[in-house]
Design a protein around this motif. Structure first.
Motif, mmCIF file in Angstrom:
data_model
loop_
_atom_site.group_PDB
_atom_site.id
_atom_site.type_symbol
_atom_site.label_atom_id
_atom_site.label_comp_id
_atom_site.label_asym_id
_atom_site.label_seq_id
_atom_site.Cartn_x
_atom_site.Cartn_y
_atom_site.Cartn_z
ATOM 1 N N GLU A 285 24.017 -43.642 114.119
ATOM 2 C CA GLU A 285 23.289 -42.473 114.639
ATOM 3 C C GLU A 285 22.566 -42.756 115.955
ATOM 4 N N TYR A 286 22.376 -44.006 116.274
ATOM 5 C CA TYR A 286 21.741 -44.386 117.530
ATOM 6 C C TYR A 286 22.664 -44.045 118.713
ATOM 7 N N GLY A 287 23.961 -43.863 118.426
ATOM 8 C CA GLY A 287 24.907 -43.408 119.444
ATOM 9 C C GLY A 287 25.284 -44.442 120.490
ATOM 10 N N ARG A 288 24.981 -45.694 120.200
ATOM 11 C CA ARG A 288 25.263 -46.741 121.173
ATOM 12 C C ARG A 288 26.070 -47.873 120.526
ATOM 13 N N THR A 289 26.509 -48.786 121.338
ATOM 14 C CA THR A 289 27.310 -49.905 120.864
ATOM 15 C C THR A 289 26.611 -51.216 121.188
ATOM 16 N N LEU A 290 26.646 -52.127 120.234
ATOM 17 C CA LEU A 290 26.138 -53.481 120.474
ATOM 18 C C LEU A 290 27.329 -54.383 120.760
ATOM 19 N N THR A 291 27.279 -55.056 121.900
ATOM 20 C CA THR A 291 28.306 -56.038 122.259
ATOM 21 C C THR A 291 27.655 -57.413 122.266
ATOM 22 N N VAL A 292 28.336 -58.386 121.678
ATOM 23 C CA VAL A 292 27.833 -59.758 121.693
ATOM 24 C C VAL A 292 28.870 -60.634 122.388
ATOM 25 N N ILE A 293 28.457 -61.281 123.465
ATOM 26 C CA ILE A 293 29.339 -62.185 124.199
ATOM 27 C C ILE A 293 28.897 -63.619 123.903
ATOM 28 N N THR A 294 29.820 -64.420 123.384
ATOM 29 C CA THR A 294 29.530 -65.823 123.119
ATOM 30 C C THR A 294 30.435 -66.662 124.007
ATOM 31 N N ALA A 295 29.852 -67.524 124.807
ATOM 32 C CA ALA A 295 30.658 -68.321 125.752
ATOM 33 C C ALA A 295 30.748 -69.765 125.309
ATOM 34 N N ASP A 296 31.881 -70.345 125.628
ATOM 35 C CA ASP A 296 32.133 -71.752 125.353
ATOM 36 C C ASP A 296 31.848 -72.535 126.620
ATOM 37 N N ILE A 297 30.573 -72.863 126.855
ATOM 38 C CA ILE A 297 30.283 -73.509 128.140
ATOM 39 C C ILE A 297 30.571 -75.002 128.088
ATOM 40 N N PRO A 298 31.096 -75.544 129.202
ATOM 41 C CA PRO A 298 31.420 -76.971 129.266
ATOM 42 C C PRO A 298 30.168 -77.817 129.052
ATOM 43 N N ALA A 299 30.374 -79.060 128.604
ATOM 44 C CA ALA A 299 29.271 -79.943 128.224
ATOM 45 C C ALA A 299 28.273 -80.188 129.354
ATOM 46 N N ASP A 300 28.741 -80.344 130.614
ATOM 47 C CA ASP A 300 27.796 -80.663 131.691
ATOM 48 C C ASP A 300 26.870 -79.488 131.984
ATOM 49 N N ASP A 301 27.344 -78.248 131.733
ATOM 50 C CA ASP A 301 26.473 -77.081 131.861
ATOM 51 C C ASP A 301 25.383 -77.136 130.797
ATOM 52 N N ASP A 302 25.768 -77.640 129.623
ATOM 53 C CA ASP A 302 24.830 -77.796 128.517
ATOM 54 C C ASP A 302 23.664 -78.690 128.914
ATOM 55 N N GLU A 303 24.013 -79.793 129.590
ATOM 56 C CA GLU A 303 22.980 -80.757 129.958
ATOM 57 C C GLU A 303 22.037 -80.195 130.998
ATOM 58 N N ARG A 304 22.631 -79.527 131.992
ATOM 59 C CA ARG A 304 21.797 -78.956 133.023
ATOM 60 C C ARG A 304 20.824 -77.950 132.395
ATOM 61 N N ASP A 305 21.313 -77.294 131.351
ATOM 62 C CA ASP A 305 20.509 -76.279 130.684
ATOM 63 C C ASP A 305 19.244 -76.841 130.034
ATOM 64 N N SER A 306 19.271 -78.147 129.698
ATOM 65 C CA SER A 306 18.118 -78.724 129.007
ATOM 66 C C SER A 306 16.856 -78.689 129.870
ATOM 67 N N GLU A 307 17.030 -78.412 131.170
ATOM 68 C CA GLU A 307 15.849 -78.274 132.028
ATOM 69 C C GLU A 307 15.145 -76.934 131.820
ATOM 70 N N TRP A 308 15.857 -76.002 131.197
ATOM 71 C CA TRP A 308 15.254 -74.683 130.982
ATOM 72 C C TRP A 308 14.169 -74.776 129.924
ATOM 73 N N SER A 309 13.103 -74.017 130.160
ATOM 74 C CA SER A 309 12.024 -74.040 129.173
ATOM 75 C C SER A 309 12.163 -72.850 128.239
ATOM 76 N N GLY A 310 11.244 -72.722 127.333
ATOM 77 C CA GLY A 310 11.252 -71.594 126.406
ATOM 78 C C GLY A 310 11.617 -72.024 124.997
ATOM 79 N N PRO A 311 11.495 -71.109 124.044
ATOM 80 C CA PRO A 311 11.759 -71.459 122.659
ATOM 81 C C PRO A 311 13.224 -71.842 122.468
ATOM 82 N N ARG A 312 13.501 -72.780 121.619
ATOM 83 C CA ARG A 312 14.872 -73.232 121.430
ATOM 84 C C ARG A 312 15.147 -73.426 119.930
#
Ligand code: ZN
Length: 283
Positions: free
Chosen positions: A254-281
């Motif tokens: 009834e909300y009339g909208r669609t929820l889309t979920v995109i899940t990406a398979d990011i390469p390992a080195d992107d994962d490491e760079r990401d560890s610099e990001w702050s916030g809840p994990r």
């Protein structure tokens, strides 16, 4: 400034959950009862009103709207009113024009107090420490969001937003209608992809996406149909590299909208760079 106020509201709710020893699903009715706040269901008095906080002397009462049948929405509405009770400065602000405050919960208002109460509600119903622990029990993506909505007794939409905020996986959630994007939230890991450009409000749903075709049939949305397909991150977001992704869709009824979920398979080195990001994990 406003951002930190919103985070404060969320953390005050999370502390309350810890102090009161609450578990999932957080029982908002007993929490209200413990403060001698009466909670009643009633039809909304005006369009867009999700609930009310009423003060009579030292006594408080909450009325929540029932025009939207979803239990998750109604619980969020009660939690929002509790925010006006528990957050410092709120009673003074919301009762400045009388003893009845009418709320528009669910991030539908840009008023500072309404937004703070919404963030309080998200923190109360989906406290990060319990949400993260529960999230670890599901595979990333729509299955996790559905499982979390079930455990927290929150709407799919609210759970999806919280999931994108707290997940350690590279995920994004998009709410759309027809060929237009309402809004998008991406996890810090997703935002950390090289060259990432965020999908803005009113952007066009990508022509070749599963969502675009799905939205052309209103029955899909009304009947909460689900679908999934392999995709590429580049189809939805600008990123520098070619990254395989999975696209899942579900109609929000009834909300009339669609929820889309995109899940990406990011390469390992992107994962490491990401560890610099702050916030809840997670994990
Ligand atoms: Zn309010």
């Amino acid at each position: 400034m406003i951002e930190s106020k919103l985070r404060d509201a969320e953390q005050i709710a999370e502390k309350l959950v810890k102090d009161e020893g609450l578990s999932l699903p957080v029982d908002v009715l007993s929490l209200a009862a413990s403060r001698e706040i009466t909670v009643v269901a009633k039809p909304a008095s005006a369009q867009g009103v999700s609930g009310m906080l009423i003060r009579s002397g030292e006594q408080f009462a909450i009325a929540y709207a029932t025009h939207i049948k979803s239990e998750g929405f109604q619980r969020f509405s009660v939690a929002h009113e509790l925010g006006h009770y528990f957050l410092a400065g709120h009673p003074e602000a919301v009762f400045r024009n009388g003893e009845v405050h009418e709320s528009r919960a669910g991030f539908a208002s840009s008023d500072r107090y309404e937004l703070e109460a919404d963030h309080f509600a998200a923190g109360l119903l989906m406290p990060s420490h319990l949400f993260a622990a529960a999230s670890g029990r599901y595979p990333d993506g729509l299955e996790a969001i559905r499982g979390l909505a079930d455990e927290c007794k929150t709407s799919l939409t609210a759970s999806a937003i919280r999931y994108a905020e707290l997940s350690e996986a590279a995920v994004a959630i998009i709410i759309s209608r027809g060929s237009s994007v309402d809004y998008c939230f991406a996890s810090s890991s997703m935002r950390g992809c090289k060259g990432y450009r965020h999908l803005k409000k009113d952007a066009t749903v990508p022509r070749d996406s599963l969502t675009r075709g799905f939205n052309q049939n209103s029955k899909n949305v009304e009947s909460a149909i689900e679908d999934g397909a392999d995709s590429e991150l580049n189809l939805w977001f600008h990123v520098d590299d070619e990254i395989p992704a999975y696209e899942e869709v579900i109609g929000l009824g009834e909300y009339g909208r669609t929820l889309t979920v995109i899940t990406a398979d990011i390469p390992a080195d992107d994962d490491e760079r990401d560890s610099e990001w702050s916030g809840p994990r997670f994990r």
